[in-house]
Design an enzyme around this catalytic site. Structure first.
Site, mmCIF file in Angstrom:
data_model
loop_
_atom_site.group_PDB
_atom_site.id
_atom_site.type_symbol
_atom_site.label_atom_id
_atom_site.label_comp_id
_atom_site.label_asym_id
_atom_site.label_seq_id
_atom_site.Cartn_x
_atom_site.Cartn_y
_atom_site.Cartn_z
ATOM 1 N N GLY A 57 35.658 5.099 -17.542
ATOM 2 C CA GLY A 57 35.719 3.660 -17.847
ATOM 3 C C GLY A 57 36.933 2.994 -17.225
ATOM 4 N N GLU A 115 31.621 -4.303 12.677
ATOM 5 C CA GLU A 115 31.749 -3.601 13.971
ATOM 6 C C GLU A 115 30.576 -2.630 14.200
ATOM 7 O OE1 GLU A 115 35.629 -2.842 15.497
ATOM 8 O OE2 GLU A 115 36.543 -4.240 14.082
HETATM 9 N N1 CAA Z 1 29.832 0.220 26.932
HETATM 10 C C1 CAA Z 1 29.495 -0.420 28.079
HETATM 11 N N2 CAA Z 1 28.247 -0.911 28.303
HETATM 12 C C2 CAA Z 1 27.339 -0.720 27.342
HETATM 13 C C3 CAA Z 1 27.618 -0.064 26.129
HETATM 14 C C4 CAA Z 1 28.932 0.433 25.945
HETATM 15 N N3 CAA Z 1 29.270 1.054 24.819
HETATM 16 N N4 CAA Z 1 26.517 -0.053 25.359
HETATM 17 C C5 CAA Z 1 25.553 -0.666 26.055
HETATM 18 N N5 CAA Z 1 26.048 -1.065 27.270
HETATM 19 C C6 CAA Z 1 25.325 -1.727 28.347
HETATM 20 C C7 CAA Z 1 24.107 -0.878 28.741
HETATM 21 O O1 CAA Z 1 24.470 0.091 29.697
HETATM 22 C C8 CAA Z 1 23.189 -1.922 29.328
HETATM 23 O O2 CAA Z 1 23.605 -2.215 30.641
HETATM 24 P P1 CAA Z 1 22.532 -2.507 31.828
HETATM 25 O O3 CAA Z 1 21.794 -3.738 31.430
HETATM 26 O O4 CAA Z 1 23.385 -2.696 33.042
HETATM 27 O O5 CAA Z 1 21.636 -1.314 31.892
HETATM 28 C C9 CAA Z 1 23.486 -3.148 28.480
HETATM 29 O O6 CAA Z 1 24.789 -2.944 27.891
HETATM 30 C C10 CAA Z 1 22.474 -3.372 27.387
HETATM 31 O O7 CAA Z 1 22.417 -2.200 26.604
HETATM 32 P P2 CAA Z 1 21.301 -1.999 25.480
HETATM 33 O O8 CAA Z 1 19.949 -2.213 26.102
HETATM 34 O O9 CAA Z 1 21.563 -0.701 24.804
HETATM 35 O O10 CAA Z 1 21.617 -3.243 24.520
HETATM 36 P P3 CAA Z 1 20.894 -3.754 23.218
HETATM 37 O O11 CAA Z 1 20.682 -5.202 23.297
HETATM 38 O O12 CAA Z 1 19.701 -2.862 22.900
HETATM 39 O O13 CAA Z 1 22.043 -3.555 22.083
HETATM 40 C C11 CAA Z 1 23.244 -2.388 20.382
HETATM 41 C C12 CAA Z 1 22.561 -2.351 21.766
HETATM 42 C C13 CAA Z 1 23.854 -1.004 20.218
HETATM 43 C C14 CAA Z 1 22.252 -2.661 19.259
HETATM 44 C C15 CAA Z 1 24.359 -3.487 20.386
HETATM 45 O O14 CAA Z 1 23.793 -4.773 20.374
HETATM 46 C C16 CAA Z 1 25.314 -3.351 19.217
HETATM 47 O O15 CAA Z 1 26.267 -2.575 19.259
HETATM 48 N N6 CAA Z 1 25.109 -4.167 18.136
HETATM 49 C C17 CAA Z 1 26.062 -4.250 17.041
HETATM 50 C C18 CAA Z 1 27.054 -5.350 17.331
HETATM 51 C C19 CAA Z 1 28.317 -5.232 16.494
HETATM 52 O O16 CAA Z 1 28.888 -4.158 16.346
HETATM 53 N N7 CAA Z 1 28.757 -6.382 15.993
HETATM 54 C C20 CAA Z 1 29.976 -6.454 15.265
HETATM 55 C C21 CAA Z 1 30.719 -7.693 15.695
HETATM 56 S S1 CAA Z 1 32.440 -7.696 15.516
HETATM 57 C C22 CAA Z 1 32.714 -7.781 13.857
HETATM 58 O O17 CAA Z 1 32.255 -6.971 13.133
HETATM 59 C C23 CAA Z 1 33.519 -8.907 13.323
HETATM 60 C C24 CAA Z 1 34.927 -8.656 13.072
HETATM 61 O O18 CAA Z 1 35.703 -9.592 13.179
HETATM 62 C C25 CAA Z 1 35.439 -7.327 12.636
#
Ligand code: CAA
Length: 380
Positions: A340, A363
């Site tokens: 508690g 993130e």
């Molecule tokens: N590093 C470099 N490039 C990358 C990468 C990385 N880690 N991950 C993907 N890419 C590149 C890919 O190689 C690809 O490149 P090409 O087009 O040249 O082939 C391109 O990016 C697109 O990749 P995906 O097709 O995989 O992209 P997607 O649209 O399917 O998205 C995802 C992938 C993993 C879902 C991504 O959108 C993601 O991480 N989403 C979560 C976002 C996030 O973490 N937001 C938090 C915001 S910040 C916050 O929290 C606020 C704060 O203030 C703390």
């Protein structure tokens, strides 16, 4: 494989621990309850060199490695997770992309004061309709001669209320999808840039979470980070490093909850005994310690790979996923051990429980970390 910290890393850990225990911890409950931004603590973190830990000294930073950053973040976050995220955003999401992609002029003008902690930064990627699906940016940046005119709304921006400088992502060419996103460095006092909302949150209450509105915000072309269309890759690679920071924050929260549970179990009596004699308590503590160590090892491995300039997206996602879920589990059990009392504000474990939850969300949610891990496995 090397499991020993260097003398310098041990010194950073001890400095952070002393500051966390002596200065931050006594204030943490009050900061949580009032939601006041700890500006004096952030100033002292800057004096310790903790606002730009990995930035080279020529740009005002401490020039340390990512392992030192993880060690410092764990200690600071164990005292106050709000302070931890303020520090993490400035280091990982703001200084890091400026150091990696900034021009010499941008590094002198923006990175140096941010790394010294004279200014505070924030990272504006998320939008009301673009959270996990970060490529779906609706903020636009229209070129007009040598400048861009930015319009849109940004959501859930940590440090948004206090930040002097924002890293803002916007669509310079909608038709190109994620390849049409660009990154801008925007001083917060730029005309048309305002805070439209502040969130009231479950945890990390002493850090601000703001919504921004950008209305015809005019930004000079020289404030673009890297090249037009590079924005999505800058965001993704920056978040890889950010996830190591949030994993370290989760470690700190979990460590604090576990230490408090051990102390409580050593003095609480029930059924004529100290409760740590009971197997039910011992097993919970054993599982806490095991999960915490596993999370720490994953986080240090991701930091080690980053320092070696190896690929670390998958390992950073694993670290954040595991550490966040470990923090949630450990803080839940910490309340259970306290009974508690753990449910009241008389003990800090309820704060750790509330603070832990966000590490599974920002993130990149735990679901997004699993997606990043699986995507990397299938393309290996
Ligand atoms: N590093 C470099 N490039 C990358 C990468 C990385 N880690 N991950 C993907 N890419 C590149 C890919 O190689 C690809 O490149 P090409 O087009 O040249 O082939 C391109 O990016 C697109 O990749 P995906 O097709 O995989 O992209 P997607 O649209 O399917 O998205 C995802 C992938 C993993 C879902 C991504 O959108 C993601 O991480 N989403 C979560 C976002 C996030 O973490 N937001 C938090 C915001 S910040 C916050 O929290 C606020 C704060 O203030 C703390």
């Amino acid at each position: 494989m090397q499991f020993e910290l260097t003398d310098e890393q041990k010194m950073i850990q001890q400095t952070a621990r002393d500051f966390a225990d002596g200065v931050i911890k006594p204030r943490a409950k009050d900061l949580d309850q009032t939601g006041a931004f700890p500006s004096d603590i952030v100033k002292k973190l800057a004096e310790l060199g903790f606002m730009g830990i990995m930035v080279p000294p020529e740009y005002g930073g401490s020039g340390l490695d990512t392992i030192s950053y993880v060690l410092a973040m764990e200690e600071i976050s164990s005292a106050c997770a709000s302070t931890g995220v303020i520090m993490s955003v400035n280091n990982s999401l703001v200084c890091d992309p400026l150091a990696r992609f900034g021009s010499e002029e941008q590094k002198r003008e923006f990175l140096t004061p941010l790394a010294k902690g004279e200014k505070l930064g924030c990272f504006a990627l998320s939008e009301p309709n673009a959270g996990s699906d970060a490529a779906r940016q609706q903020t636009t940046a229209a070129q007009d001669g040598d400048s861009f005119v930015i319009n849109g709304t940004k959501n859930f921006i940590t440090n948004g209320r206090e930040a002097d400088i924002a890293i803002v992502f916007a669509m310079t060419d909608k038709a190109k999808g994620h390849k049409g996103i660009s990154t801008f460095i925007i001083p917060r006092d730029t005309k048309g840039f305002s805070v439209s909302r502040l969130e009231h949150k479950l945890g990390i209450r002493a850090s601000s979470t703001a919504q921004f509105v950008l209305e015809d915000v005019r930004v000079d072309r020289r404030n673009m980070l890297a090249n037009i269309g590079d924005g999505f890759k800058i965001a993704m690679s920056t978040l890889d490093g950010g996830r190591i920071g949030i994993a370290s924050q989760a470690l700190g929260i979990a460590k604090a909850a576990m230490e408090e549970s051990v102390e409580f179990a050593k003095q609480r009596e029930a059924f004529g005994q100290i409760i740590h004699n009971f197997e039910a308590i011992q097993w919970m503590v054993a599982d806490m310690a095991t999960r915490l160590d596993a999370a720490r090892l994953l986080t240090l491995r991701a930091a080690y790979l980053k320092d070696r300039k190896a690929r670390f997206s998958k390992e950073a996602a694993m670290a954040k996923l595991f550490a966040a879920e470990a923090a949630m589990w450990i803080t839940t059990k910490a309340i259970q051990i306290h009974g508690g009392y753990g449910y009241t504000t008389d003990y800090p474990v309820e704060r750790h429980f509330r603070d832990a939850k966000i590490t599974e969300i920002y993130e990149g949610t735990s679901e997004i970390q699993r997606l990043v891990i699986a995507t990397n496995i299938f393309k290996e």
